[in-house]
Design an enzyme around this catalytic site. Structure first.
Site, PDB file in Angstrom:
ATOM      1  N   GLU A   1      78.504   1.300  65.242  1.00 53.84           N
ATOM      2  CA  GLU A   1      79.347   1.076  63.654  1.00 53.84           C
ATOM      3  C   GLU A   1      79.231   1.909  62.592  1.00 53.84           C
ATOM      4  OE1 GLU A   1      77.934  -2.428  62.501  1.00 53.84           O
ATOM      5  OE2 GLU A   1      77.752  -3.773  64.439  1.00 53.84           O
TER       6      GLU A   1
ATOM      7  N   GLU B   1      70.604  -4.598  66.530  1.00 57.33           N
ATOM      8  CA  GLU B   1      70.406  -4.723  65.306  1.00 57.33           C
ATOM      9  C   GLU B   1      69.200  -5.389  65.799  1.00 57.33           C
ATOM     10  OE1 GLU B   1      72.750  -4.717  61.630  1.00 57.33           O
ATOM     11  OE2 GLU B   1      73.771  -3.517  62.126  1.00 57.33           O
TER      12      GLU B   1
END
Ligand code: IFM
Length: 454
Positions: free
Chosen positions: A361, A164
């Site tokens: 995720e 991220e």
């Protein structure tokens, strides 16, 4: 029964600072989260990752749990300051030994390791040199990545360069909610660029080292589907801008060797993008073997006045605002919209081609507790996971090359600025006793894996 493809990978994910604890054990250096979590008011309740789930000492028990839950793969991150306490230079052998033990134990138990090289715990010594605002960080990261490839590249088949990068650069340098806590939009774009550069350098080096011809490397992005809050051109534009900021700023350079022009224009209204040097985009756009997606929620956008009181950070910068649509939310306040995941998966295929995808995720926080009879009945999480897996299944049916799904997270853990207040685990952790209790969702997920379907 909704069956998944034969070789679909089922796993769960964690990150070093969120679970390991042992913040100063065996020569580990200080990370920016060790520093940041000690700054008053930065993390809820003054929580730190000093002990977290004590996974550093309990990894064997945790891996047994993974085995009992039928997990085929485990995605974890390596703590850079455990390997290079000063970020560069001298290597801490005990840090390497810890990950060797984890990898060996996983393999002995038939669980495939997937390593994330950077999940936010930058060595503080690197921050002292400017952190990701410093272009040299790409070279320091490369030194660290190369060391990891050399140590473990022969046995670990799956590598993720960054987790991220938007969160690292925006929450760390733009909005200040995360370490190191800066609030400067230009610093955000600059940090994002240097992160991408680091990614590209590591991918090129991974290919060159070629420690194992069967291993693969990719990047994990947190992507949302962004929608206009209402019909109308101004709303469409707001959604498009947020998409550019959150999604395209990362996907376009990785897949198309170009930054999105609307974002460059937005930036250059204030300052030239002088941090982008000749050759950088070619360096970033190294072919990757897969794209990891972390998906939690969607964004519904409307236009806003840049100078409006109360509008801060990227919202003020872009003149947009996210609005609530009244959907049910998780304990994070994030709206639940599984069709956003379907839209995202099909959109990647449409805009960026047939790259193999993994959900690296997906999950939800709820205020779980252990009942008097010792059970954790997290029906809402089961529901959340079920709906999102159904969206994945639909996308696969419609031709998306989705290869695996990692639930976030194996354990309740340190949820960054929220400390231990938010529980994302399919396994409950009692932080007083470190007792692990699989929740209903863990048993549900075990059965999904056994059936390879819903
Ligand atoms: O806990 C985080 C994780 O570290 C990165 N992705 C989102 C999760 C939930 O907020």
């Amino acid at each position: 029964m909704k069956r998944f493809p034969k070789h679909f990978t089922w796993g769960s994910a964690t990150a070093s600072y969120q679970i390991e604890g042992a913040a100063r054990a065996d020569g580990k250096g200080e990370s920016i989260w060790d520093r940041f979590s000690r700054m008053p008011g930065r993390v809820a309740n003054g929580d730190t990752g000093d002990v977290a789930c004590d996974h550093y000492h309990r990894y064997e028990e945790d891996i047994q749990l993974m085995k009992e839950l039928n997990l085929a793969s485990y995605r974890f991150s390596v703590s850079w300051p455990r390997i290079f306490p000063e970020g560069t230079g001298a290597v801490n052998q005990k840090g390497l030994d810890f990950y060797k033990r984890v990898i060996d134990t996983l393999m002995t138990n038939g669980i495939t390791p997937a390593i994330t090289l950077y999940h936010w715990d930058l060595p503080q010594a690197m921050q002292d040199r400017g952190g990701w605002m410093n272009r040299d960080m790409a070279e320091y990261y490369l030194e660290y990545a190369n060391r990891m490839f050399t140590e473990f590249g022969d046995v670990v088949p799956s590598w993720i360069t960054l987790n991220e990068p938007w969160v690292v650069s925006y929450l760390g340098y733009g909005s200040g909610e995360h370490a190191p806590g800066y609030t400067d939009m230009y610093a955000h774009f600059q940090a994002a660029h240097h992160l991408l550069l680091a990614h590209g350098k590591a991918v090129a080096s991974f290919r060159e080292l070629n420690r194992n011809p069967d291993s693969r490397i990719g990047i994990t992005l947190n992507m949302n589907s962004t929608y206009p809050a209402k019909e109308g051109e101004a709303y469409e534009r707001a959604a498009r801008l947020w998409d550019g900021f959150l999604n395209r700023w990362f996907c376009d350079p990785v897949f198309k060797a170009a930054y999105p022009q609307d974002m460059i224009d937005a930036y250059e209204r204030y300052q030239p993008v002088s941090f982008i040097k000749e050759g950088d985009l070619q360096q970033i756009a190294q072919p990757i073997d897969f794209l990891g997606l972390n998906y939690y929620s969607t964004a519904h956008m409307e236009p806003a006045e840049s100078g409006e009181a109360g509008l801060t950070g990227a919202n003020a910068f872009l003149g947009v605002r996210g609005v609530s649509t009244g959907r049910v939310v998780t304990d994070m306040g994030w709206e639940i919209q599984p069709e956003g995941l379907y839209d995202l998966l099909t959109r990647i295929k449409r805009d960026y081609g047939d790259v193999p995808l993994y959900i690296t995720e997906n999950g939800a926080a709820y205020p779980d507790h252990v009942d008097a009879d010792g059970q954790v009945n997290d029906d809402e999480r089961v529901d959340y996971l079920h709906q999102h897996l159904a969206a994945c299944h639909q996308a696969i049916e419609d031709g998306v090359d989705l290869r695996g799904y990692y639930v976030w997270s194996l354990l309740d853990n340190f949820e960054w600025a929220f400390g231990y207040d938010k529980r994302f685990g399919i396994v409950h952790v009692d932080y007083e006793t470190q007792k692990r209790t699989p929740k209903k969702s863990a048993y549900w997920f075990r059965d999904v894996i056994r059936n390879n379907g819903l």
